[in-house]
Design a protein around this motif. Sequence first.
Motif, PDB file in Angstrom:
ATOM      1  N   ARG A  31      54.081  49.777  36.503  1.00  0.00           N
ATOM      2  CA  ARG A  31      55.394  49.422  35.979  1.00  0.00           C
ATOM      3  C   ARG A  31      55.303  49.019  34.517  1.00  0.00           C
TER       4      ARG A  31
ATOM      5  N   THR B  37      57.181  46.730  31.335  1.00  0.00           N
ATOM      6  CA  THR B  37      58.102  45.651  31.025  1.00  0.00           C
ATOM      7  C   THR B  37      58.206  45.483  29.518  1.00  0.00           C
TER       8      THR B  37
ATOM      9  N   GLU C 246      53.112  43.921  40.219  1.00  0.00           N
ATOM     10  CA  GLU C 246      53.709  42.606  39.984  1.00  0.00           C
ATOM     11  C   GLU C 246      52.715  41.507  40.348  1.00  0.00           C
ATOM     12  N   TYR C 247      52.668  40.497  39.511  1.00  0.00           N
ATOM     13  CA  TYR C 247      51.777  39.373  39.744  1.00  0.00           C
ATOM     14  C   TYR C 247      52.362  38.469  40.835  1.00  0.00           C
ATOM     15  N   SER C 248      52.189  38.923  42.056  1.00  0.00           N
ATOM     16  CA  SER C 248      52.664  38.182  43.228  1.00  0.00           C
ATOM     17  C   SER C 248      51.877  38.686  44.433  1.00  0.00           C
TER      18      SER C 248
ATOM     19  N   ARG D  84      48.307  38.708  43.044  1.00  0.00           N
ATOM     20  CA  ARG D  84      48.153  37.353  42.499  1.00  0.00           C
ATOM     21  C   ARG D  84      46.949  36.660  43.134  1.00  0.00           C
TER      22      ARG D  84
ATOM     23  N   GLY E 237      48.490  42.600  36.104  1.00  0.00           N
ATOM     24  CA  GLY E 237      49.710  42.143  36.753  1.00  0.00           C
ATOM     25  C   GLY E 237      50.781  41.712  35.773  1.00  0.00           C
TER      26      GLY E 237
ATOM     27  N   PRO F  42      56.610  38.212  37.721  1.00  0.00           N
ATOM     28  CA  PRO F  42      57.971  38.534  38.124  1.00  0.00           C
ATOM     29  C   PRO F  42      58.998  37.751  37.323  1.00  0.00           C
TER      30      PRO F  42
ATOM     31  N   ARG G 143      62.550  44.326  32.686  1.00  0.00           N
ATOM     32  CA  ARG G 143      61.737  45.387  33.212  1.00  0.00           C
ATOM     33  C   ARG G 143      62.433  46.722  32.991  1.00  0.00           C
TER      34      ARG G 143
END
Length: 243
Positions: free
Chosen positions: A40, A42, A56-58, A62, A229, A232, A236
């Motif tokens: 992705r 951003t 995504e950093y989740s 994460r 990552g 969130p 984006r």
Amino acid sequence: MRRVLAELLDLVVPPVCAGCGAETVTLCGDCLGALAVPVRMTSPRYGVLPVVGAGEYSGVLRSCLLAYKEHDRRDLVGVLGLLLARAVLAVLEHPPGAGRGATGPAGAAVLVPVPATRRAVRRRGADHVAVLGAAAAAVLRAEGLDVRCRSLLEVGAHRDQVGFGSRARRRNVRGTHRVAGPGRRAREVIGRTPVIVLDDICTTGATTAESVRALAASRIPAHGVAVVGIAPGGPRNGPGDGI
């Protein structure tokens, strides 16, 4: 000595899954599957270049990055390096900074990790972003691309960014990065090859923006930013489909 003891311990008690803790493997099948998402892009609050991330950093990602950075899980370098390589490849295929002066061969790049403070290197036992950059470069070279990782930057004293708000993050790093040694020597190392700045996590973009600024001050334009990552909640440009 600490690292040797950790390796000996791993022979007796294999590491648990870094994603869920349920398996005596680096990552179980379900957690590996959770990492298989489209890259992705951003547009962070700071910096002029978009940032491409592997996810995504989740969730699992994460957990993996925290285990690698804070709990010395070196067995995750291969997986995280592969994820970073995917982000780098997306930048090479669709460079956000296209037209900024590079004329190197197709598929060539110099990866420049954001610099770590000496304190962080001592605490973690290594420059964790540089290690991932070297792993990503090795993955891409195995695919026939001319990609090298070079730690061209150094950093002055600033505190860790964890827990800072966006403005504090920017103030904390502003003016702290610089090219290590003469800029002319760094330009000779790079030549006309595109430069991609690396980091593990993009939150506000303050750290990578400072690295891009420091390179530009030595007349080394950055052509993209790649991270593992993306935190969130920020702006984006779509979910990453097609890049």
